[in-house]
Design a protein around this motif. Structure first.
Motif, PDB file in Angstrom:
ATOM      1  N   ILE A 530      12.153  45.034  -4.865  1.00 61.09           N
ATOM      2  CA  ILE A 530      13.452  44.665  -4.297  1.00 61.09           C
ATOM      3  C   ILE A 530      13.612  43.151  -4.335  1.00 61.09           C
ATOM      4  N   VAL A 531      14.567  42.701  -5.108  1.00 64.07           N
ATOM      5  CA  VAL A 531      14.928  41.285  -5.121  1.00 64.07           C
ATOM      6  C   VAL A 531      16.075  41.108  -4.141  1.00 64.07           C
ATOM      7  N   ALA A 532      15.937  40.185  -3.204  1.00 59.99           N
ATOM      8  CA  ALA A 532      16.963  40.067  -2.163  1.00 59.99           C
ATOM      9  C   ALA A 532      17.078  38.635  -1.671  1.00 59.99           C
ATOM     10  N   HIS A 533      18.258  38.351  -1.132  1.00 56.35           N
ATOM     11  CA  HIS A 533      18.467  37.085  -0.421  1.00 56.35           C
ATOM     12  C   HIS A 533      18.387  37.314   1.084  1.00 56.35           C
ATOM     13  N   CYS A 534      18.766  38.515   1.474  1.00 54.36           N
ATOM     14  CA  CYS A 534      18.696  38.867   2.896  1.00 54.36           C
ATOM     15  C   CYS A 534      17.289  39.409   3.203  1.00 54.36           C
ATOM     16  N   PHE A 535      16.581  38.742   4.070  1.00 53.61           N
ATOM     17  CA  PHE A 535      15.173  39.072   4.294  1.00 53.61           C
ATOM     18  C   PHE A 535      14.976  40.408   5.004  1.00 53.61           C
ATOM     19  N   SER A 536      16.005  40.909   5.658  1.00 51.34           N
ATOM     20  CA  SER A 536      15.881  42.204   6.323  1.00 51.34           C
ATOM     21  C   SER A 536      15.615  43.317   5.317  1.00 51.34           C
ATOM     22  N   ALA A 537      16.040  43.124   4.063  1.00 46.77           N
ATOM     23  CA  ALA A 537      15.866  44.151   3.036  1.00 46.77           C
ATOM     24  C   ALA A 537      14.422  44.269   2.576  1.00 46.77           C
ATOM     25  N   ILE A 538      13.620  43.221   2.807  1.00 51.11           N
ATOM     26  CA  ILE A 538      12.239  43.251   2.288  1.00 51.11           C
ATOM     27  C   ILE A 538      11.205  43.019   3.393  1.00 51.11           C
ATOM     28  N   ALA A 539      11.668  43.032   4.645  1.00 56.55           N
ATOM     29  CA  ALA A 539      10.757  42.744   5.762  1.00 56.55           C
ATOM     30  C   ALA A 539       9.621  43.761   5.861  1.00 56.55           C
ATOM     31  N   LEU A 540       9.894  45.027   5.457  1.00 54.98           N
ATOM     32  CA  LEU A 540       8.877  46.074   5.556  1.00 54.98           C
ATOM     33  C   LEU A 540       8.108  46.267   4.256  1.00 54.98           C
ATOM     34  N   ALA A 541       8.278  45.373   3.302  1.00 55.25           N
ATOM     35  CA  ALA A 541       7.603  45.500   2.011  1.00 55.25           C
ATOM     36  C   ALA A 541       6.095  45.329   2.167  1.00 55.25           C
ATOM     37  N   ASP A 542       5.353  45.999   1.299  1.00 58.66           N
ATOM     38  CA  ASP A 542       3.894  45.862   1.320  1.00 58.66           C
ATOM     39  C   ASP A 542       3.458  44.462   0.902  1.00 58.66           C
ATOM     40  N   LYS A 543       4.277  43.839   0.094  1.00 61.13           N
ATOM     41  CA  LYS A 543       3.943  42.518  -0.421  1.00 61.13           C
ATOM     42  C   LYS A 543       5.243  41.776  -0.713  1.00 61.13           C
ATOM     43  N   ILE A 544       5.331  40.526  -0.296  1.00 58.14           N
ATOM     44  CA  ILE A 544       6.512  39.705  -0.560  1.00 58.14           C
ATOM     45  C   ILE A 544       6.087  38.532  -1.435  1.00 58.14           C
ATOM     46  N   VAL A 545       6.818  38.362  -2.538  1.00 59.28           N
ATOM     47  CA  VAL A 545       6.507  37.292  -3.492  1.00 59.28           C
ATOM     48  C   VAL A 545       7.600  36.236  -3.392  1.00 59.28           C
ATOM     49  N   VAL A 546       7.207  35.006  -3.167  1.00 55.63           N
ATOM     50  CA  VAL A 546       8.148  33.889  -3.069  1.00 55.63           C
ATOM     51  C   VAL A 546       8.086  33.084  -4.372  1.00 55.63           C
ATOM     52  N   ILE A 547       9.231  32.907  -4.999  1.00 54.59           N
ATOM     53  CA  ILE A 547       9.299  32.158  -6.262  1.00 54.59           C
ATOM     54  C   ILE A 547      10.173  30.924  -6.067  1.00 54.59           C
ATOM     55  N   LYS A 559       4.810  39.344   8.106  1.00 54.60           N
ATOM     56  CA  LYS A 559       4.109  38.707   9.226  1.00 54.60           C
ATOM     57  C   LYS A 559       3.206  37.583   8.741  1.00 54.60           C
ATOM     58  N   GLU A 560       2.541  37.800   7.626  1.00 55.64           N
ATOM     59  CA  GLU A 560       1.631  36.772   7.114  1.00 55.64           C
ATOM     60  C   GLU A 560       2.383  35.504   6.710  1.00 55.64           C
ATOM     61  N   LEU A 561       3.550  35.673   6.109  1.00 59.57           N
ATOM     62  CA  LEU A 561       4.312  34.514   5.643  1.00 59.57           C
ATOM     63  C   LEU A 561       4.944  33.728   6.795  1.00 59.57           C
ATOM     64  N   LEU A 562       5.074  34.370   7.958  1.00 60.05           N
ATOM     65  CA  LEU A 562       5.662  33.670   9.111  1.00 60.05           C
ATOM     66  C   LEU A 562       4.611  32.917   9.932  1.00 60.05           C
ATOM     67  N   LYS A 563       3.348  33.004   9.542  1.00 60.58           N
ATOM     68  CA  LYS A 563       2.289  32.375  10.327  1.00 60.58           C
ATOM     69  C   LYS A 563       2.176  30.876  10.104  1.00 60.58           C
ATOM     70  N   TYR A 564       2.742  30.381   8.991  1.00 63.34           N
ATOM     71  CA  TYR A 564       2.635  28.941   8.720  1.00 63.34           C
ATOM     72  C   TYR A 564       3.948  28.444   8.126  1.00 63.34           C
ATOM     73  N   ASP A 565       4.126  27.142   8.130  1.00 62.82           N
ATOM     74  CA  ASP A 565       5.366  26.547   7.640  1.00 62.82           C
ATOM     75  C   ASP A 565       5.452  26.662   6.112  1.00 62.82           C
ATOM     76  N   ASN A 566       6.520  27.257   5.680  1.00 65.18           N
ATOM     77  CA  ASN A 566       6.771  27.397   4.242  1.00 65.18           C
ATOM     78  C   ASN A 566       8.264  27.681   4.029  1.00 65.18           C
ATOM     79  N   TRP A 567       8.656  27.815   2.793  1.00 59.75           N
ATOM     80  CA  TRP A 567      10.073  28.055   2.470  1.00 59.75           C
ATOM     81  C   TRP A 567      10.548  29.367   3.075  1.00 59.75           C
ATOM     82  N   TYR A 568       9.701  30.393   3.028  1.00 64.48           N
ATOM     83  CA  TYR A 568      10.078  31.707   3.530  1.00 64.48           C
ATOM     84  C   TYR A 568      10.379  31.649   5.024  1.00 64.48           C
ATOM     85  N   LYS A 569       9.510  31.022   5.782  1.00 67.25           N
ATOM     86  CA  LYS A 569       9.695  30.945   7.230  1.00 67.25           C
ATOM     87  C   LYS A 569      10.947  30.152   7.575  1.00 67.25           C
ATOM     88  N   MET A 570      11.170  29.056   6.859  1.00 67.92           N
ATOM     89  CA  MET A 570      12.341  28.230   7.131  1.00 67.92           C
ATOM     90  C   MET A 570      13.631  29.020   6.878  1.00 67.92           C
TER      91      MET A 570
END
Length: 582
Positions: A530-547, A559-570
């Protein structure tokens, strides 16, 4: 003429297949070309008999029967000839059009970036019809006019060689001059075909974008643009017509001179008893018989330029070769366990920079993968590598440790159900649009696909439910309905890999949640990307890839991506605060 012979060579397969029909047509054409010469000769003999007083009832009956039977024979032979030749023309047009369309489907995707829709349509319509004419009307005219001219001139020479020579002496010069002019005219035809393609593209664009044009009140501007394109096409064609008008009458002038010489010198020869009155009448009729073929030959010379241009344009597309193709003995594949991207770099054929750089990613069967990143970062380009639309620039894509290039392309694409950002729907019913994904699907499968795509509820709003006709490009449906119908079309295929390329952007939050839940419950063991701009669409994904900028900068769960400062969390924090994304 070299290009004409080259085109004939390109059509050799067709002539070889229908050689018997062409042979029959050839002899029929000889018959209808030569036979009209005979009544003219008979008429001359009859006139001499009348002048010399040798007319008898038997002779009159003989002449009448002869002058009636020959046209009747010609009539029936013409019926056979034209029926057979028209049939051959239609057959050639059909086969060329079929080959052209099959070839278009085989070509690499970048070809559709290089050539516009209007240009491709112009080549399969206008240019193809011209090329088909080479094997029918052009061939017919060349043979018919040549044989008629030769037959008429032979009889004229038998009447009086000197009179024949002086009457037709100027004709070769006219043909020579027009042959040189033809080279210049070819440039006019080439320019016209290009303008015609541009005009077709403008008209298509206006029709396809009519709602957008109206929404912005741009009708007048669009009308001016389209009218300008049509006017340019008209002016270009008119320029060709003006060019022809200056030189085609040359044959009429040559004919008038020939006729004047034939009448003047022929009358003098009758007075001197060098020829009979009947011979003079026959001779003048033969000169008149040359008029049509001479005008026809001038048109043939004009047609050569058009055929050369049309042939080059048509076979330019047919000669394009695909870079993405199967190896000599490709492997079959229906399911997979693991897909690995190893140091994959990719650039489009029309770009000079990498869109993807050093991509390393593993996709396991049964996983739901979310892909996010800034606009233009390469998200769609990454997932489209699984469709084998292009060859990667470097690196490897391995499916179960075997390079993707070693698998059969059709098998790879059959494993994937792809829902692109642009949802193309056809002017068919709702269920027929879904069946494009799987033509053999049962009604139950169609129903399940609509349920998972959350489209079932929309049937009550449509006039004829699932049998409602969808307007061209889906204009009768809302943006969300078009997206969900496209998702249903991919789901009815029951693919091993379902790719949703920003395909939930036009649906509300509740509908999005329903679709995600249905996918998780119905596609157990199948892979979802699932390619998405709205994060709710991929929040339950087994793996999220940030490009970002064509590179993978982060991989992890929500949850893992929200643990530290990065583009995804922002970006996530901006979205939950209700601010505009990016």
């Amino acid at each position: 003429m070299k290009e004409i012979f080259k085109t004939f060579k390109r059509l050799k397969w067709f002539f070889k297949k229908f050689i018997k029909d062409y042979i029959l047509c050839f002899f029929a054409l000889i018959f209808v070309s030569v036979m009209p010469v005979i009544p003219t000769k008979v008429l001359g003999i009859a006139i001499d008999d009348i002048v010399m007083g040798n007319v008898t009832i038997n002779r009159i009956i003989f002449y009448i029967i002869g002058l009636l039977i020959i046209p009747i024979f010609i009539y029936f032979v013409n019926i056979f000839y034209h029926y057979t030749m028209n049939k051959l023309g239609q057959e050639l047009s059909f086969r060329l059009r079929e080959q052209y369309l099959e070839h278009l489907f085989e070509l690499d995707s970048y070809i559709y970036e290089k050539y516009t829709k209007g240009d491709l349509i112009a080549r399969i319509s206008n240019d193809l019809n011209t090329v088909s004419g080479l094997a029918t009307s052009f061939l017919q005219n060349v043979i018919y006019y040549f044989i008629t001219i030769v037959a008429a001139i032979c009889v004229m020479i038998s009447i009086n060689p000197l009179l024949s020579l002086l009457s037709i002496a100027f004709m070769p010069f006219a043909i020579f001059i027009l042959n040189n002019i033809r080279k210049k005219k070819r440039l006019y035809y080439l320019k016209h075909h290009q303008i015609y393609g541009e005009m077709t593209e403008n008209v298509l664009e206006s029709i396809e974008s009519v709602k957008t044009v109206r929404a912005y009140g741009m009708e007048d501007d669009d009308y001016v643009k389209t009218k300008t394109a049509i006017d340019n096409d008209t002016k270009s064609w008119w320029h060709i017509q003006m060019f022809e008008s200056l030189f085609v009458p040359m044959f009429e002038l040559i004919y008038a001179i020939s006729y004047f010489i034939a009448i003047g010198l022929g009358s003098y020869m009758v007075i001197k008893s060098n020829i009979t009155p009947g011979d003079l009448v026959s001779f003048l009729l033969y000169v008149g018989m040359l008029y049509g073929p001479l005008i026809g030959l001038s048109n043939v010379l004009n047609t050569i330029s058009s055929i050369n241009v049309a042939s080059n344009r048509f076979f330019e597309i047919m000669d394009l070769e695909t870079e993405v193709h199967d190896i000599s003995e490709p492997k079959n594949i229906m399911k997979f366990k693991e897909i690995k991207f190893r140091d994959v770099c990719f650039k489009y054929p029309f770009d000079d920079f990498n869109v993807l750089s050093n991509i390393n990613l593993t996709i396991n069967s049964g996983e739901t993968i979310g892909i996010v990143g800034p606009t233009g970062s390469g998200k769609s380009t990454l997932i489209r590598q699984l469709l084998r639309e292009f060859n990667i620039s470097s690196g490897k894509i391995l499916i179960d440790n075997i390079p993707i290039e070693e698998y059969k392309i059709d098998d790879i694409r059959n494993m994937v159900g792809y829902v692109p950002q642009e949802h193309i729907l056809f002017r068919r019913s709702v269920d027929d649009n879904i069946l494009i994904g799987n033509p053999s699907a049962t009604h139950e499968q169609i129903d399940n696909a609509m349920i998972v795509a959350d489209f079932k509820k929309d049937l009550n709003e449509l006039s004829n439910g699932e049998h409602t006709l969808v307007s061209e490009l889906g204009g009768s449906l809302s943006g969300g309905q078009r997206q969900r119908l496209s998702i249903a079309r991919a789901l009815v295929k029951d693919p091993e890999i379902l790719i949703l390329d920003d395909s939930l952007s036009a649906v509300d939050a509740l509908t999005e949640t329903n679709i995600i839940k249905q996918l998780k419950s119905t596609r157990v063991g199948k892979t979802n990307i699932i390619v998405a701009h709205c994060f709710s669409a991929i929040a339950l994904a087994d793996k999220i890839v940030v490009i970002q900028d064509g590179k993978i900068t982060d991989i992890g769960t929500h949850k893992e991506l929200l643990k530290y400062d990065n583009w995804y969390k922002m970006q996530y924090l901006i979205q939950i605060k209700g601010d505009n994304y990016e």
